[in-house]
Design an enzyme around this catalytic site. Structure first.
Site, PDB file in Angstrom:
ATOM      1  N   ASN A  29      16.708 -11.171   8.091  1.00 58.44           N
ATOM      2  CA  ASN A  29      16.459 -11.942   6.876  1.00 58.44           C
ATOM      3  C   ASN A  29      15.605 -11.060   5.965  1.00 58.44           C
ATOM      4  O   ASN A  29      14.399 -10.942   6.155  1.00 58.44           O
ATOM      5  CB  ASN A  29      15.721 -13.234   7.260  1.00 58.44           C
ATOM      6  CG  ASN A  29      15.413 -14.095   6.051  1.00 58.44           C
ATOM      7  OD1 ASN A  29      15.635 -13.697   4.910  1.00 58.44           O
ATOM      8  ND2 ASN A  29      14.892 -15.282   6.300  1.00 58.44           N
ATOM      9  N   HIS A  52      18.933 -23.946   1.433  1.00 57.62           N
ATOM     10  CA  HIS A  52      18.496 -24.377   2.777  1.00 57.62           C
ATOM     11  C   HIS A  52      19.676 -24.923   3.594  1.00 57.62           C
ATOM     12  O   HIS A  52      19.483 -25.693   4.529  1.00 57.62           O
ATOM     13  CB  HIS A  52      17.432 -25.510   2.719  1.00 57.62           C
ATOM     14  CG  HIS A  52      16.113 -25.110   2.149  1.00 57.62           C
ATOM     15  ND1 HIS A  52      15.362 -25.968   1.386  1.00 57.62           N
ATOM     16  CD2 HIS A  52      15.402 -23.970   2.249  1.00 57.62           C
ATOM     17  CE1 HIS A  52      14.238 -25.370   1.026  1.00 57.62           C
ATOM     18  NE2 HIS A  52      14.249 -24.156   1.537  1.00 57.62           N
ATOM     19  N   GLU A  77      17.106 -21.714  11.813  1.00 54.51           N
ATOM     20  CA  GLU A  77      18.140 -21.052  11.011  1.00 54.51           C
ATOM     21  C   GLU A  77      18.656 -19.799  11.710  1.00 54.51           C
ATOM     22  O   GLU A  77      19.841 -19.484  11.648  1.00 54.51           O
ATOM     23  CB  GLU A  77      17.589 -20.713   9.629  1.00 54.51           C
ATOM     24  CG  GLU A  77      17.330 -21.971   8.810  1.00 54.51           C
ATOM     25  CD  GLU A  77      16.404 -21.750   7.629  1.00 54.51           C
ATOM     26  OE1 GLU A  77      16.910 -21.519   6.538  1.00 54.51           O
ATOM     27  OE2 GLU A  77      15.180 -21.826   7.808  1.00 54.51           O
ATOM     28  N   ARG A  79       6.504 -25.048  -6.730  1.00 58.37           N
ATOM     29  CA  ARG A  79       7.575 -25.350  -7.692  1.00 58.37           C
ATOM     30  C   ARG A  79       7.491 -26.813  -8.108  1.00 58.37           C
ATOM     31  O   ARG A  79       7.186 -27.677  -7.280  1.00 58.37           O
ATOM     32  CB  ARG A  79       8.952 -25.108  -7.078  1.00 58.37           C
ATOM     33  CG  ARG A  79       9.212 -23.670  -6.705  1.00 58.37           C
ATOM     34  CD  ARG A  79      10.652 -23.506  -6.204  1.00 58.37           C
ATOM     35  NE  ARG A  79      10.784 -22.284  -5.450  1.00 58.37           N
ATOM     36  CZ  ARG A  79      11.369 -22.193  -4.268  1.00 58.37           C
ATOM     37  NH1 ARG A  79      11.911 -23.265  -3.691  1.00 58.37           N
ATOM     38  NH2 ARG A  79      11.455 -21.042  -3.643  1.00 58.37           N
ATOM     39  N   HIS A 134      14.238 -31.181   4.471  1.00 62.05           N
ATOM     40  CA  HIS A 134      13.661 -29.873   4.803  1.00 62.05           C
ATOM     41  C   HIS A 134      12.416 -29.723   3.926  1.00 62.05           C
ATOM     42  O   HIS A 134      12.512 -29.463   2.723  1.00 62.05           O
ATOM     43  CB  HIS A 134      14.680 -28.754   4.508  1.00 62.05           C
ATOM     44  CG  HIS A 134      14.143 -27.381   4.767  1.00 62.05           C
ATOM     45  ND1 HIS A 134      14.556 -26.588   5.826  1.00 62.05           N
ATOM     46  CD2 HIS A 134      13.206 -26.647   4.118  1.00 62.05           C
ATOM     47  CE1 HIS A 134      13.906 -25.443   5.804  1.00 62.05           C
ATOM     48  NE2 HIS A 134      13.081 -25.459   4.766  1.00 62.05           N
ATOM     49  N   ARG A 146      21.005 -13.257   6.860  1.00 61.31           N
ATOM     50  CA  ARG A 146      20.808 -14.419   5.999  1.00 61.31           C
ATOM     51  C   ARG A 146      20.984 -13.941   4.558  1.00 61.31           C
ATOM     52  O   ARG A 146      20.320 -13.005   4.114  1.00 61.31           O
ATOM     53  CB  ARG A 146      19.411 -14.984   6.179  1.00 61.31           C
ATOM     54  CG  ARG A 146      19.199 -16.149   5.244  1.00 61.31           C
ATOM     55  CD  ARG A 146      17.768 -16.537   5.131  1.00 61.31           C
ATOM     56  NE  ARG A 146      17.666 -17.643   4.190  1.00 61.31           N
ATOM     57  CZ  ARG A 146      16.666 -17.787   3.352  1.00 61.31           C
ATOM     58  NH1 ARG A 146      15.680 -16.909   3.321  1.00 61.31           N
ATOM     59  NH2 ARG A 146      16.634 -18.808   2.539  1.00 61.31           N
TER      60      ARG A 146
HETATM   61  P1  AMP Z   1       7.629 -23.454   5.900  1.00 59.63           P
HETATM   62  O1  AMP Z   1       7.971 -23.023   4.511  1.00 59.63           O
HETATM   63  O2  AMP Z   1       8.699 -24.241   6.565  1.00 59.63           O
HETATM   64  O3  AMP Z   1       7.078 -22.337   6.760  1.00 59.63           O
HETATM   65  O4  AMP Z   1       6.430 -24.502   5.743  1.00 59.63           O
HETATM   66  C1  AMP Z   1       5.151 -24.057   5.299  1.00 59.63           C
HETATM   67  C2  AMP Z   1       4.306 -25.240   4.932  1.00 59.63           C
HETATM   68  O5  AMP Z   1       4.226 -26.174   6.022  1.00 59.63           O
HETATM   69  C3  AMP Z   1       2.858 -24.850   4.691  1.00 59.63           C
HETATM   70  O6  AMP Z   1       2.663 -24.404   3.395  1.00 59.63           O
HETATM   71  C4  AMP Z   1       2.127 -26.130   4.943  1.00 59.63           C
HETATM   72  O7  AMP Z   1       2.059 -26.817   3.718  1.00 59.63           O
HETATM   73  C5  AMP Z   1       3.015 -26.904   5.888  1.00 59.63           C
HETATM   74  N1  AMP Z   1       2.391 -27.111   7.197  1.00 59.63           N
HETATM   75  C6  AMP Z   1       2.370 -26.280   8.260  1.00 59.63           C
HETATM   76  N2  AMP Z   1       1.673 -26.825   9.278  1.00 59.63           N
HETATM   77  C7  AMP Z   1       1.220 -28.029   8.844  1.00 59.63           C
HETATM   78  C8  AMP Z   1       0.448 -29.090   9.419  1.00 59.63           C
HETATM   79  N3  AMP Z   1      -0.034 -29.023  10.670  1.00 59.63           N
HETATM   80  N4  AMP Z   1       0.194 -30.174   8.647  1.00 59.63           N
HETATM   81  C9  AMP Z   1       0.663 -30.277   7.402  1.00 59.63           C
HETATM   82  N5  AMP Z   1       1.409 -29.323   6.802  1.00 59.63           N
HETATM   83  C10 AMP Z   1       1.679 -28.222   7.506  1.00 59.63           C
END
Ligand code: AMP
Length: 404
Positions: free
Chosen positions: A7, A180, A384, A241, A208, A91
């Site tokens: 990726n 996504h 993914e 965003r 997501h 990806r």
């Molecule tokens: P991703 O883009 O899927 O890696 O998600 C990242 C986002 O998940 C982070 O910016 C956080 O806002 C959220 N996140 C990760 N762990 C937690 C948690 N334990 N509680 C609330 N939000 C979380």
């Protein structure tokens, strides 16, 4: 059969090596700060210690070369040489209207992806650099493209057209594409498995919710609608965003704030969402903490995100004429007990109820609905890379080549 999943972003390469016999992860890692003298490689082979190295990495080709070197490393690696890799799955963000499924990468496919650069000027070029690097370093190894847009490619015309003059769709391809897709596809299929039902007979809404966020309505395995549009900016409130916005705000702000195109783009892509509302962070963990301590801006950020998401769930219940399954995935969806709890309140008209104890359970993959809830609600960690590896393995197997 071993599949390498790549990726490639503008300054990073994320990778995983998977053994497809039992779909196990052999190694994973991330090389960041490509284009600098202090690029950082973080690598972990399953069952071995994580290793971090810093060294100059001028370009993507060197980056992929370093990834391969660590995979062959006697101490930290997991394979002898390139001959053990049967396929590389890439990806790729945008396939426009060119592909509605994963494909073997050829000169023609790469040309098609180059035509899509105008639709994804930040994402497709590094994806293509990664493809070219892997082709050069693993000559003869099949390369497969798996596209973020593909799952949404057959969404109905009434869901993908904007109410702009139709000529603009024909001239520039201005329509809703959705993103996504690999994640929505994976969690929908997994939810059907967990429910013990056939995907073809289910109405599923998948959320997501990561730093980027989107929601998809899936009817019998086909996308009926999704919240991201021409770009990943449309739809839900995200980390930075803005999501849905009255388009008239754009020229208004450009005039009032003296913003040029780059300035307004920065504002709506990098300075809005949770960060813009809260003034604190784009990270939901920090927003939740600040909201608990009484920050009204953090409370606003949380409430706007939840309200928008609930609106979409209601809208998608209408699009699907009912809902069998609601899925939460990605960083916020998988981890935020609070967001899941707030989002699932007040859906009695759908017969959707969650059990707060199950919602708080530390299990990663779980059903959180009550036994009498008409809608099953699941938390499913997205994967993914596994989908990309599965698609690559399937395409390579269909070529009739003996797996290495
Ligand atoms: P991703 O883009 O899927 O890696 O998600 C990242 C986002 O998940 C982070 O910016 C956080 O806002 C959220 N996140 C990760 N762990 C937690 C948690 N334990 N509680 C609330 N939000 C979380």
């Amino acid at each position: 059969m071993k599949v390498l999943v790549l990726n490639c972003g503008s300054s990073s390469v994320k990778y995983q090596l998977l053994e497809m016999e039992n779909e196990s992860l052999l190694a994973r890692g991330l090389l960041e700060r490509i284009g600098t003298n202090d690029a950082v490689l973080t690598h972990q082979a399953t069952g071995k210690k994580e290793v971090t190295r810093t060294f100059p990495v001028p370009d993507h080709k060197t980056a992929v070369k370093e990834v391969l070197s660590i995979l062959f490393d006697p101490a930290y690696g997991v394979i002898k040489d390139v001959t053990e890799i049967s396929a590389v799955g890439h990806r790729v963000v945008h396939a426009g209207e060119e592909f509605s499924g994963s494909v073997l990468l050829s000169t023609e496919v790469k040309e098609a992806l180059k035509r899509c650069i105008q639709l994804a000027p930040l994402h497709n070029p590094p994806n293509l650099l990664g493809i070219e690097a892997a082709e050069a370093l693993l000559p003869g190894t099949p390369q497969v493209g798996v596209f973020d847009t593909a799952f949404h490619a057959n969404m109905p015309r009434h869901a993908f057209l904007y109410a702009l003059p139709l000529e603009l769709y024909e001239k520039y391809g201005i329509r809703r594409y959705g993103f996504h897709g690999t994640s929505h596809r994976y969690v929908a299929a997994r939810a059907a498995e967990l429910a013990g039902r056939n995907l073809n007979e289910l109405k599923i809404i998948t959320c997501h919710l990561g730093n980027g966020a989107s929601i998809t309505a899936i009817d019998g395995g086909q996308v009926a609608d999704t919240s991201m549009g021409f770009t990943p900016l449309e739809g839900l409130v995200m980390g930075t965003r803005c999501g849905d916005l009255d388009p008239a705000i754009i020229p208004f702000l450009m005039e009032k704030e003296g913003l040029d195109i780059a300035g307004i783009n920065r504002l709506i892509n990098k300075g809005s969402g949770l960060l813009g509302l809260s003034g604190i962070s784009n990270d939901m963990r920090e927003i939740e903490e600040a909201a608990e301590k009484g920050s009204t801006r953090a409370v606003d950020a949380l409430n706007v995100l939840v309200h928008r998401l609930r609106k979409y769930i209601g809208a998608y219940a209408a699009v699907l004429d009912g809902v069998d399954i609601l899925v939460f995935t990605a960083g916020i969806g998988e981890n935020s007990v609070k967001v899941r709890s707030l989002v699932c309140q007040g859906f009695s008209y759908l017969g959707l109820y969650i059990d707060e104890e199950k919602n708080r359970s530390p299990k990663k993959e779980k059903e959180i609905s009550t036994p009498d809830s008409r809608v099953k609600v699941y938390v499913i960690p997205t994967n993914e890379e596994l989908v990309i590896a599965r698609d690559a393995a399937e395409i390579v197997s269909s070529l009739g080549q003996a797996p290495k």
